[in-house]
Enzyme design. Structure first.
Site, PDB file in Angstrom:
ATOM      1  N   ASP A  30       0.841  -1.194   0.000  1.00 20.84           N
ATOM      2  CA  ASP A  30       0.000   0.000   0.000  1.00 20.84           C
ATOM      3  C   ASP A  30       0.883   1.253   0.000  1.00 20.84           C
ATOM      4  OD1 ASP A  30      -3.231   0.484   0.986  1.00 20.84           O
ATOM      5  OD2 ASP A  30      -1.840   2.185   1.088  1.00 20.84           O
ATOM      6  N   ASN A  86     -12.808  -3.521   2.770  1.00 25.39           N
ATOM      7  CA  ASN A  86     -13.771  -2.436   2.891  1.00 25.39           C
ATOM      8  C   ASN A  86     -14.736  -2.510   1.713  1.00 25.39           C
ATOM      9  OD1 ASN A  86     -12.442  -1.404   5.194  1.00 25.39           O
ATOM     10  ND2 ASN A  86     -10.987  -0.304   3.909  1.00 25.39           N
ATOM     11  N   GLY A  92     -15.922   2.237   4.025  1.00 27.01           N
ATOM     12  CA  GLY A  92     -14.676   2.983   3.873  1.00 27.01           C
ATOM     13  C   GLY A  92     -13.906   2.679   2.606  1.00 27.01           C
ATOM     14  N   GLN A  93     -14.578   2.076   1.625  1.00 28.74           N
ATOM     15  CA  GLN A  93     -13.893   1.746   0.369  1.00 28.74           C
ATOM     16  C   GLN A  93     -13.652   3.018  -0.443  1.00 28.74           C
ATOM     17  OE1 GLN A  93     -15.932  -1.164  -2.061  1.00 28.74           O
ATOM     18  NE2 GLN A  93     -14.238  -1.290  -3.531  1.00 28.74           N
ATOM     19  N   HIS A  99     -10.291  -5.417  -3.187  1.00 28.97           N
ATOM     20  CA  HIS A  99      -8.947  -5.649  -2.654  1.00 28.97           C
ATOM     21  C   HIS A  99      -9.036  -6.083  -1.205  1.00 28.97           C
ATOM     22  CE1 HIS A  99     -10.017  -1.379  -2.264  1.00 28.97           C
ATOM     23  NE2 HIS A  99      -9.331  -1.376  -1.129  1.00 28.97           N
ATOM     24  N   HIS A 101      -6.904  -5.986   2.268  1.00 27.98           N
ATOM     25  CA  HIS A 101      -5.765  -5.405   2.977  1.00 27.98           C
ATOM     26  C   HIS A 101      -5.164  -6.490   3.875  1.00 27.98           C
ATOM     27  CE1 HIS A 101      -6.861  -1.015   2.384  1.00 27.98           C
ATOM     28  NE2 HIS A 101      -8.058  -1.557   2.212  1.00 27.98           N
TER      29      HIS A 101
HETATM   30  P1  AMP Z   1      -9.820   1.206   0.488  1.00 23.65           P
HETATM   31  O1  AMP Z   1      -9.941   2.486   1.262  1.00 23.65           O
HETATM   32  O2  AMP Z   1     -10.195  -0.016   1.268  1.00 23.65           O
HETATM   33  O3  AMP Z   1     -10.541   1.289  -0.843  1.00 23.65           O
HETATM   34  O4  AMP Z   1      -8.278   1.025   0.200  1.00 23.65           O
HETATM   35  C1  AMP Z   1      -7.626   1.600  -0.878  1.00 23.65           C
HETATM   36  C2  AMP Z   1      -6.158   1.563  -0.556  1.00 23.65           C
HETATM   37  O5  AMP Z   1      -5.440   1.779  -1.763  1.00 23.65           O
HETATM   38  C3  AMP Z   1      -5.706   2.633   0.431  1.00 23.65           C
HETATM   39  O6  AMP Z   1      -5.114   2.000   1.573  1.00 23.65           O
HETATM   40  C4  AMP Z   1      -4.683   3.439  -0.365  1.00 23.65           C
HETATM   41  O7  AMP Z   1      -3.603   3.880   0.411  1.00 23.65           O
HETATM   42  C5  AMP Z   1      -4.255   2.441  -1.424  1.00 23.65           C
HETATM   43  N1  AMP Z   1      -3.738   3.010  -2.654  1.00 23.65           N
HETATM   44  C6  AMP Z   1      -4.274   3.999  -3.400  1.00 23.65           C
HETATM   45  N2  AMP Z   1      -3.515   4.246  -4.477  1.00 23.65           N
HETATM   46  C7  AMP Z   1      -2.470   3.381  -4.414  1.00 23.65           C
HETATM   47  C8  AMP Z   1      -1.322   3.151  -5.226  1.00 23.65           C
HETATM   48  N3  AMP Z   1      -1.096   3.845  -6.352  1.00 23.65           N
HETATM   49  N4  AMP Z   1      -0.453   2.182  -4.856  1.00 23.65           N
HETATM   50  C9  AMP Z   1      -0.670   1.472  -3.732  1.00 23.65           C
HETATM   51  N5  AMP Z   1      -1.724   1.646  -2.919  1.00 23.65           N
HETATM   52  C10 AMP Z   1      -2.609   2.588  -3.251  1.00 23.65           C
END
Ligand code: AMP
Length: 113
Positions: A30, A86, A92-93, A99, A101
């Protein structure tokens, strides 16, 4: 499903620190880690969220979790870790490409905010 930044990562159009790749999924660190280990495991198939999975995706979901546990083992998260998905606004998505985490490397509090 609208194009997301994760589709660009799959196609290597933007960089990511990749931890694992196979025919079905990609796992990468991340960009804004919330724990010493924070990896995202994503299907290559463009599924927007958990709300959009179908019965046909059941084996894929199992594979994503298995990949996450294998990464946790390879990164020596013996003291424990957490998998989080999420879903939607209340979940919180923020990126609309399914994906998981993988968070570890420190004690994680409960309940989440
Ligand atoms: P969510 O809030 O569950 O949709 O998680 C999205 C995640 O994607 C967040 O933890 C962000 O920090 C991560 N994220 C967004 N852009 C990137 C990126 N370019 N490379 C890696 N992680 C990312």
């Amino acid at each position: 499903m609208a194009e997301t930044i994760f589709a660009k990562i799959i196609r290597r159009e933007i960089p990511a620190r990749i931890e694992h790749e196979d025919d079905e999924c990609l796992a990468f660190h991340d960009v804004a880690p919330q724990a010493p280990t924070h990896i995202l495991i994503i299907p290559k198939k463009p599924i927007s969220s958990l709300a959009d999975v179908t019965d046909a995706d059941t084996p894929l979901l199992g594979h994503l979790i298995r990949v996450a546990t294998e990464i946790a083992t390879s990164l020596h998260l013996e003291e424990g870790y957490r998998l989080v998905v999420n879903c939607g606004d209340h979940g919180g998505q923020t990126v609309n490409h399914l994906h998981i985490h993988l968070l570890g490397g420190r004690p994680l509090s409960w309940p989440p905010g």
